[in-house]
Write an enzyme that holds these catalytic residues in place. Structure first.
Site, mmCIF file in Angstrom:
data_model
loop_
_atom_site.group_PDB
_atom_site.id
_atom_site.type_symbol
_atom_site.label_atom_id
_atom_site.label_comp_id
_atom_site.label_asym_id
_atom_site.label_seq_id
_atom_site.Cartn_x
_atom_site.Cartn_y
_atom_site.Cartn_z
ATOM 1 N N HIS A 298 0.854 -1.189 0.000
ATOM 2 C CA HIS A 298 0.000 0.000 0.000
ATOM 3 C C HIS A 298 0.887 1.235 0.000
ATOM 4 O O HIS A 298 1.950 1.228 0.617
ATOM 5 C CB HIS A 298 -0.900 0.001 1.248
ATOM 6 C CG HIS A 298 -2.058 0.927 1.113
ATOM 7 N ND1 HIS A 298 -1.959 2.270 1.369
ATOM 8 C CD2 HIS A 298 -3.331 0.718 0.695
ATOM 9 C CE1 HIS A 298 -3.124 2.832 1.128
ATOM 10 N NE2 HIS A 298 -3.970 1.920 0.716
ATOM 11 N N ASP A 355 -8.117 -5.062 -0.100
ATOM 12 C CA ASP A 355 -8.635 -5.733 -1.281
ATOM 13 C C ASP A 355 -8.179 -7.170 -1.410
ATOM 14 O O ASP A 355 -8.699 -7.918 -2.234
ATOM 15 C CB ASP A 355 -8.286 -4.931 -2.538
ATOM 16 C CG ASP A 355 -9.155 -3.697 -2.590
ATOM 17 O OD1 ASP A 355 -10.329 -3.819 -2.209
ATOM 18 O OD2 ASP A 355 -8.660 -2.620 -2.942
HETATM 19 N N1 ACO Z 1 4.278 -7.593 -5.101
HETATM 20 C C1 ACO Z 1 5.617 -7.615 -5.215
HETATM 21 N N2 ACO Z 1 6.443 -6.555 -5.010
HETATM 22 C C2 ACO Z 1 5.833 -5.398 -4.651
HETATM 23 C C3 ACO Z 1 4.434 -5.285 -4.505
HETATM 24 C C4 ACO Z 1 3.648 -6.452 -4.746
HETATM 25 N N3 ACO Z 1 2.309 -6.404 -4.613
HETATM 26 N N4 ACO Z 1 4.127 -4.026 -4.150
HETATM 27 C C5 ACO Z 1 5.259 -3.356 -4.079
HETATM 28 N N5 ACO Z 1 6.312 -4.183 -4.368
HETATM 29 C C6 ACO Z 1 7.749 -3.842 -4.311
HETATM 30 C C7 ACO Z 1 8.174 -2.978 -5.499
HETATM 31 O O1 ACO Z 1 8.647 -3.768 -6.572
HETATM 32 C C8 ACO Z 1 9.249 -2.131 -4.858
HETATM 33 O O2 ACO Z 1 10.425 -2.921 -4.734
HETATM 34 P P1 ACO Z 1 11.876 -2.213 -4.831
HETATM 35 O O3 ACO Z 1 11.924 -1.200 -3.717
HETATM 36 O O4 ACO Z 1 12.832 -3.345 -4.661
HETATM 37 O O5 ACO Z 1 11.944 -1.566 -6.193
HETATM 38 C C9 ACO Z 1 8.742 -1.875 -3.448
HETATM 39 O O6 ACO Z 1 7.922 -3.018 -3.149
HETATM 40 C C10 ACO Z 1 7.935 -0.589 -3.295
HETATM 41 O O7 ACO Z 1 6.906 -0.618 -4.271
HETATM 42 P P2 ACO Z 1 6.307 0.672 -4.990
HETATM 43 O O8 ACO Z 1 5.607 0.234 -6.224
HETATM 44 O O9 ACO Z 1 7.400 1.699 -5.096
HETATM 45 O O10 ACO Z 1 5.285 1.175 -3.892
HETATM 46 P P3 ACO Z 1 4.113 2.200 -4.157
HETATM 47 O O11 ACO Z 1 3.839 2.826 -2.851
HETATM 48 O O12 ACO Z 1 4.440 3.089 -5.312
HETATM 49 O O13 ACO Z 1 2.904 1.256 -4.631
HETATM 50 C C11 ACO Z 1 1.055 -0.214 -4.590
HETATM 51 C C12 ACO Z 1 1.896 0.811 -3.801
HETATM 52 C C13 ACO Z 1 0.672 0.381 -5.961
HETATM 53 C C14 ACO Z 1 -0.226 -0.509 -3.824
HETATM 54 C C15 ACO Z 1 1.891 -1.513 -4.783
HETATM 55 O O14 ACO Z 1 2.229 -2.057 -3.524
HETATM 56 C C16 ACO Z 1 1.168 -2.564 -5.635
HETATM 57 O O15 ACO Z 1 1.292 -2.533 -6.855
HETATM 58 N N6 ACO Z 1 0.419 -3.514 -4.991
HETATM 59 C C17 ACO Z 1 -0.359 -4.481 -5.724
HETATM 60 C C18 ACO Z 1 -1.672 -3.855 -6.189
HETATM 61 C C19 ACO Z 1 -2.643 -3.636 -5.061
HETATM 62 O O16 ACO Z 1 -2.888 -4.506 -4.243
HETATM 63 N N7 ACO Z 1 -3.245 -2.442 -5.060
HETATM 64 C C20 ACO Z 1 -4.290 -2.092 -4.087
HETATM 65 C C21 ACO Z 1 -3.854 -0.959 -3.259
HETATM 66 S S1 ACO Z 1 -4.957 -0.723 -1.922
HETATM 67 C C22 ACO Z 1 -6.234 0.182 -2.580
HETATM 68 O O17 ACO Z 1 -6.178 0.835 -3.576
HETATM 69 C C23 ACO Z 1 -7.448 0.093 -1.766
#
Ligand code: ACO
Length: 419
Positions: A298, A355
């Protein structure tokens, strides 16, 4: 106490940036004059550290896992309140008295009929059109029917949107499934009427309660992607239906509300593949795969998502009420455990979000996977409308970020024959 200021100096010029402190002691540096004073703009991809507004609606602390609507803890509201009471709280700032709540519910019931044109528009859409696209079309159709100035935050406008939205969502679901619409029953409460319109039969108390709770948990989440879209569109004085369509569009994406659909599809994919969760956990850790575990991580919660804790309990209740022993649930629990104990997820503070569980409940209740995100929209509607109303009441200026241009500098136009 004298107002604190931060001095920023650049290129021999300086700017005094006042420090603004919120009621929960969050501090912000006000950079409104920075560009005029120094020529500097701030650069912050994804607005990761940018406060776009001051808001008195929702407080969250991602490090501590706190979420409060108007000061009330989400766990208390989920346990003791109900969705329309929470909508009232978000809109007007206080919990309603019994008389106020009865009046609010009556207004919602009285204004819930949607015009016949909506059904016609939905039926005219190509078969299989995604429910979020259908919901956008249904919502914008209302702007053609209600001709009063819907760019003003009047009570009438706001009630009209809240009252009609569950009817729209139920109609979209029926239309998507190729089923006849179920008439709106104004004798039923908000959530019961929605479930009745969606399934054509009364839902059990356990399911109605779980649905109500899910809607409460989704009702607002301060300046998230879709809410920021609603405020941004509304800031141009676009009408409320257009502003909400901005929110629906933003919510659709799998990185935001679309995650609930993506979670279930991923669980199905793992099940089809034989159910080996370790293979998918390994893929999620391998950046080259481009694969992410949906429902994990998140933008702001970096410890746990307080909504996920609450919804996990509802998931167990619904599954036992419906006597469901689903393989997907077993896979989900294995994924959850694997991620909670794997250093990749632990180091990056990636926990199951709301979610991760909501899709499992929606699936158990019988909603088709493709409509999951419209259910998120139904929950978020009080938040979108409250934030839109606040933006109007604060008389906020049109939203218009700056940029740092990185393209070609000025060059002469070359005639087509000489390129
Ligand atoms: N699976 C694997 N790796 C992940 C995931 C995941 N679900 N989420 C983040 N990471 C990793 C990234 O690759 C990154 O790794 P790094 O630092 O080695 O490059 C690190 O964790 C940080 O991730 P970001 O994408 O920079 O985090 P951000 O805050 O921008 O994104 C997000 C948050 C979009 C929710 C992300 O965690 C994601 O894509 N999750 C999956 C989709 C999801 O469940 N979305 C629902 C959000 S809740 C809502 O809207 C109610």
């Amino acid at each position: 106490m004298a107002e604190e200021k931060i001095i920023i100096s650049y290129n021999g010029k300086s700017s005094e940036c006042p420090v603004t402190i919120g009621t929960e002691n969050e501090a912000a540096m006000d950079i409104a004059n920075l560009r005029d004073d120094t020529g500097l703009v701030t650069l912050d991809f994804g607005y990761k550290n940018t406060g776009a507004t001051k808001s008195a609606i929702t407080f969250l602390d991602g490090e501590l896992g706190i979420l409060r609507y108007r000061g009330y803890e989400i766990a208390d509201l989920a346990e003791k309140s109900n969705f329309t009471e929470v909508a009232y709280l978000l809109l007007y700032g206080e919990l309603p008295t019994k008389i106020q709540l009865d009046e609010f519910n009556s207004k919602l019931q009285a204004n819930s009929d949607v015009p016949a044109e909506v059904a016609a528009i939905l039926k005219a859409m190509p078969k299989g059109t995604h429910p979020m696209a259908q919901l956008t079309a249904a919502t914008i159709t209302l702007s053609g029917v209600y001709t009063k100035d819907v760019s003003k935050a009047t009570d009438e406008t706001i009630i009209n949107v809240l009252a009609k939205f569950p009817v729209l969502v139920a109609m979209v679901m029926r239309n998507y499934e190729g089923l006849d619409f179920i008439p709106n029953d104004k004798s039923l409460d908000y959530v019961s009427n929605f479930l009745n319109m969606a399934f054509g039969k009364k839902a059990s108390p356990v399911i109605t309660e779980a649905m109500d709770k899910l809607l409460i948990l989704h009702a607002d989440h301060e300046q998230n992607c879709s809410t920021s879209a609603v405020r941004m569109v509304g800031s141009s004085n676009a009408n409320i239906y257009a502003s909400i369509c901005g929110g629906i569009a933003a919510l659709w994406g799998p990185l935001h509300g679309g995650a609930n659909q993506a979670v279930l599809e991923q669980l199905e994919q793992i099940e089809k593949d034989g159910g080996d969760t370790s293979k998918f956990v390994a893929m999620a850790k391998d950046k080259a795969s481009g694969f992410r575990l949906m429902g994990f991580g998140h933008r702001v919660y970096k410890n746990f998502d307080p909504r996920a804790k609450i919804i996990k309990k509802s998931t167990d209740d619904v599954l036992s009420d419906l006597n469901i022993n689903d393989k997907k649930l077993k896979i989900a629990m294995e994924l959850e455990q694997a991620a909670l104990h794997d250093s990749y997820f632990v180091d990056r503070k990636l926990y199951p979000n709301v979610d991760f569980y909501s899709g499992i409940i929606y699936n158990a209740i019988g909603f088709p996977t493709d409509v999951f995100t419209t259910l998120f929209a139904l929950g978020r509607i009080p938040g979108w409308v409250s934030q839109w109303k606040e933006m109007k009441e604060n008389k906020e200026p049109i939203g218009r970020p700056r940029q740092i241009y990185t393209g070609a500098t000025v060059r002469p136009y070359s005639e087509i024959g000489s390129r």
